[in-house]
Design a protein around this motif. Structure first.
Motif, PDB file in Angstrom:
ATOM      1  N   THR A 162       0.830  -1.201   0.000  1.00 35.37           N
ATOM      2  CA  THR A 162       0.000   0.000   0.000  1.00 35.37           C
ATOM      3  C   THR A 162       0.863   1.247   0.000  1.00 35.37           C
ATOM      4  O   THR A 162       1.801   1.362   0.800  1.00 35.37           O
ATOM      5  CB  THR A 162      -0.910   0.034   1.248  1.00 35.37           C
ATOM      6  OG1 THR A 162      -1.669  -1.171   1.330  1.00 35.37           O
ATOM      7  CG2 THR A 162      -1.858   1.219   1.190  1.00 35.37           C
ATOM      8  N   GLY A 207      -2.898   5.216  -0.422  1.00 34.83           N
ATOM      9  CA  GLY A 207      -4.042   4.320  -0.482  1.00 34.83           C
ATOM     10  C   GLY A 207      -4.035   3.417  -1.690  1.00 34.83           C
ATOM     11  O   GLY A 207      -4.681   2.365  -1.680  1.00 34.83           O
ATOM     12  N   ALA A 260     -12.333   2.658   8.366  1.00 37.89           N
ATOM     13  CA  ALA A 260     -10.911   2.929   8.193  1.00 37.89           C
ATOM     14  C   ALA A 260     -10.099   1.814   8.829  1.00 37.89           C
ATOM     15  O   ALA A 260     -10.485   1.259   9.862  1.00 37.89           O
ATOM     16  CB  ALA A 260     -10.526   4.275   8.801  1.00 37.89           C
ATOM     17  N   ALA A 278      -7.941   9.381  13.333  1.00 33.18           N
ATOM     18  CA  ALA A 278      -8.372   8.674  12.132  1.00 33.18           C
ATOM     19  C   ALA A 278      -9.802   9.048  11.761  1.00 33.18           C
ATOM     20  O   ALA A 278     -10.142   9.123  10.575  1.00 33.18           O
ATOM     21  CB  ALA A 278      -8.255   7.170  12.334  1.00 33.18           C
ATOM     22  N   LEU A 288     -11.164  10.200   8.163  1.00 28.95           N
ATOM     23  CA  LEU A 288     -12.261   9.479   7.535  1.00 28.95           C
ATOM     24  C   LEU A 288     -13.409  10.412   7.192  1.00 28.95           C
ATOM     25  O   LEU A 288     -14.039  10.287   6.139  1.00 28.95           O
ATOM     26  CB  LEU A 288     -12.740   8.366   8.474  1.00 28.95           C
ATOM     27  CG  LEU A 288     -13.793   7.404   7.925  1.00 28.95           C
ATOM     28  CD1 LEU A 288     -13.301   6.741   6.652  1.00 28.95           C
ATOM     29  CD2 LEU A 288     -14.145   6.354   8.966  1.00 28.95           C
ATOM     30  N   HIS A 340     -10.185  11.093   3.422  1.00 27.86           N
ATOM     31  CA  HIS A 340      -8.774  11.072   3.071  1.00 27.86           C
ATOM     32  C   HIS A 340      -8.050   9.911   3.737  1.00 27.86           C
ATOM     33  O   HIS A 340      -8.315   9.586   4.898  1.00 27.86           O
ATOM     34  CB  HIS A 340      -8.082  12.362   3.505  1.00 27.86           C
ATOM     35  CG  HIS A 340      -8.568  13.569   2.786  1.00 27.86           C
ATOM     36  ND1 HIS A 340      -8.407  14.850   3.261  1.00 27.86           N
ATOM     37  CD2 HIS A 340      -9.231  13.702   1.607  1.00 27.86           C
ATOM     38  CE1 HIS A 340      -8.948  15.711   2.411  1.00 27.86           C
ATOM     39  NE2 HIS A 340      -9.450  15.031   1.407  1.00 27.86           N
ATOM     40  N   SER A 341      -7.115   9.303   3.012  1.00 23.55           N
ATOM     41  CA  SER A 341      -6.148   8.386   3.592  1.00 23.55           C
ATOM     42  C   SER A 341      -4.873   9.174   3.878  1.00 23.55           C
ATOM     43  O   SER A 341      -4.560  10.130   3.163  1.00 23.55           O
ATOM     44  CB  SER A 341      -5.844   7.228   2.638  1.00 23.55           C
ATOM     45  OG  SER A 341      -7.000   6.451   2.398  1.00 23.55           O
ATOM     46  N   VAL A 368      -3.597   5.496   7.819  1.00 26.39           N
ATOM     47  CA  VAL A 368      -5.044   5.371   7.855  1.00 26.39           C
ATOM     48  C   VAL A 368      -5.548   5.167   6.430  1.00 26.39           C
ATOM     49  O   VAL A 368      -5.459   6.069   5.592  1.00 26.39           O
ATOM     50  CB  VAL A 368      -5.702   6.627   8.470  1.00 26.39           C
ATOM     51  CG1 VAL A 368      -7.215   6.463   8.514  1.00 26.39           C
ATOM     52  CG2 VAL A 368      -5.142   6.903   9.855  1.00 26.39           C
ATOM     53  N   ALA A 369      -6.041   3.972   6.145  1.00 26.29           N
ATOM     54  CA  ALA A 369      -6.661   3.685   4.849  1.00 26.29           C
ATOM     55  C   ALA A 369      -8.152   3.927   5.005  1.00 26.29           C
ATOM     56  O   ALA A 369      -8.851   3.174   5.686  1.00 26.29           O
ATOM     57  CB  ALA A 369      -6.385   2.248   4.427  1.00 26.29           C
ATOM     58  N   ALA A 370      -8.632   5.009   4.413  1.00 29.37           N
ATOM     59  CA  ALA A 370     -10.024   5.414   4.579  1.00 29.37           C
ATOM     60  C   ALA A 370     -10.894   4.805   3.488  1.00 29.37           C
ATOM     61  O   ALA A 370     -10.632   4.982   2.296  1.00 29.37           O
ATOM     62  CB  ALA A 370     -10.132   6.937   4.547  1.00 29.37           C
ATOM     63  N   TYR A 371     -11.905   4.087   3.903  1.00 33.44           N
ATOM     64  CA  TYR A 371     -12.920   3.575   2.989  1.00 33.44           C
ATOM     65  C   TYR A 371     -14.162   4.428   3.199  1.00 33.44           C
ATOM     66  O   TYR A 371     -15.113   4.041   3.881  1.00 33.44           O
ATOM     67  CB  TYR A 371     -13.209   2.098   3.271  1.00 33.44           C
ATOM     68  CG  TYR A 371     -12.024   1.202   3.016  1.00 33.44           C
ATOM     69  CD1 TYR A 371     -11.833   0.608   1.779  1.00 33.44           C
ATOM     70  CD2 TYR A 371     -11.086   0.961   4.014  1.00 33.44           C
ATOM     71  CE1 TYR A 371     -10.739  -0.210   1.535  1.00 33.44           C
ATOM     72  CE2 TYR A 371      -9.996   0.144   3.787  1.00 33.44           C
ATOM     73  CZ  TYR A 371      -9.829  -0.437   2.550  1.00 33.44           C
ATOM     74  OH  TYR A 371      -8.740  -1.244   2.316  1.00 33.44           O
TER      75      TYR A 371
END
Length: 381
Positions: free
Chosen positions: A22, A35, A124, A174, A178, A182-183, A203-206
């Protein structure tokens, strides 16, 4: 990275081990944002991309190694004259990529993310991607914290980064990322204190998709809805005339609403269903619809408000909006006539013009040809 996440979830549910690479940070003209992800499965298959081809071959081998060892790795890719055509980025950018192995023991966390996404709710994944020797909370083995993660949704937090104080700080921060969709990277010192650089958390934001609301059920609206969906927006078409506002005429829209435009927008604002990512395209070019709608839209902190019409229509609309009490700075936010000057005429060409203006507004672009500009091609996120 929806397609990558779906493949990650599917394979972990099947009991497979996979390596996920990632992008966690970028500088200068990096080709992919934080991301972006690439998944390498045990059978050697690849899903996704992190650079469009510059570093994938090297990253593939690193991912295979992580898949074998289970030891996560943070990899930095840059560029120099010596390595530009070897493993570096020919675009001149730099990026950090975190590579980790996922097994079926991560399935419970992945199930939480999958359920949130299916329900249209944000989620996230917070992962520790760097821990140096100054992180005494990581004891004698800073690397032992690498790869720890927690998952947060609106209603729950699962997993841990290994320290309650750090978990609390990371969840608070986070949620801010979120909410903005944004990630990005969060950096902390000892036990979650917001100083130092002992810990880096990605932080991988979904996030839920941003909204595009198109007012006016005309042929131009169909083309704008189509390109809006292509850009990843959740598209609503709204018109007060039921004979025109039909799903058959707007198959690419996620929903078609029959309602007076300003009343519909007021209901959406009151319900909290628009935010700073929402874009509004007013294509009705009829004062009885336009003026009350734009008066409301320009008072909201929306990402973009554009209105179709001739120069004469624009001038008359501005006059009426001033009389309605809008301030100059609010009127300055109105993109009217809508779109960039591309010389197009057809609905599809007009839709490209509108989409280009929306992308430029979102990314801080000038709308000028890149060949006429100096400096980085990619703007900071």
């Amino acid at each position: 990275m929806p397609d990558v996440f779906d493949e990650l979830h599917r394979r972990c549910r099947a009991g497979e081990s996979v390596a996920l690479a990632t992008v966690v940070a970028t500088w200068r003209s990096a080709p992919q944002p934080p991301g972006a992800a690439m998944l390498v499965a045990a059978d050697g298959s690849v899903t996704g991309s992190v650079s469009g081809g510059c570093v994938e071959a090297d990253l593939y081998e690193r991912a295979r190694h992580v898949l074998d060892t289970g030891v996560p790795e943070l990899v930095h890719y840059g560029v120099s004259d010596d390595e530009a055509y070897a493993v570096g980025l020919t675009c001149g950018g730099m990026l950090d990529v975190f590579v980790q192995r996922f097994d079926d023991d991560a399935l419970a966390q992945l199930d939480v993310v999958a359920a949130a996404r299916q329900a249209g709710e944000p989620a996230a994944v917070v992962t520790c991607v760097a821990a140096d020797a100054g992180d005494t909370a990581a004891s004698a083995d800073p690397a032992g914290r690498l790869g720890r993660r927690l998952v947060l949704t609106a209603g729950q937090v699962t997993g841990s980064l290994g320290d309650d104080r750090l978990d609390d700080a990371a969840v608070d921060d986070a949620r801010g990322l979120l909410a903005a969709g944004h990630s990005g990277v969060l950096r902390y010192g000892y036990q979650g204190q917001r100083r130092g650089s002992g810990l880096s958390l990605f932080v991988a934001a979904y996030a839920t998709p941003p909204r595009m609301i198109v007012f006016g059920a005309i042929d131009f609206a169909a083309a704008v809805a189509r390109i809006g969906a292509f850009l990843g927006y959740r598209v609503t078409v709204c018109d007060a005339r039921p004979v025109f506002a039909t799903g058959r005429r707007f198959p690419e829209a996620h929903e078609v609403v029959v309602q007076w435009p300003h009343r519909y927008l007021r209901d959406e604002v009151d319900a909290g269903r628009v935010d700073r990512r929402t874009v509004v395209c007013v294509l009705t070019h009829d004062p009885k619809f336009d003026v009350p709608l734009l008066e409301l839209a320009l008072r909201q902190p929306l990402a973009y408000v554009g209105a179709m019409g001739s120069r004469r229509t624009h001038d008359e609309r501005h006059k009426l909006l001033r009389e309605a009490g809008l301030a100059p700075e609010q009127l300055d936010r109105l993109a009217s006539p809508i779109g960039l000057d591309l010389g197009g005429r057809t609905p599809e060409e007009t839709a490209v013009s509108v989409a280009a203006q929306i992308v430029a507004a979102r990314g801080g672009g000038s709308g000028r040809p890149l060949a006429a500009l100096d400096g980085p091609i990619h703007h900071p996120g």
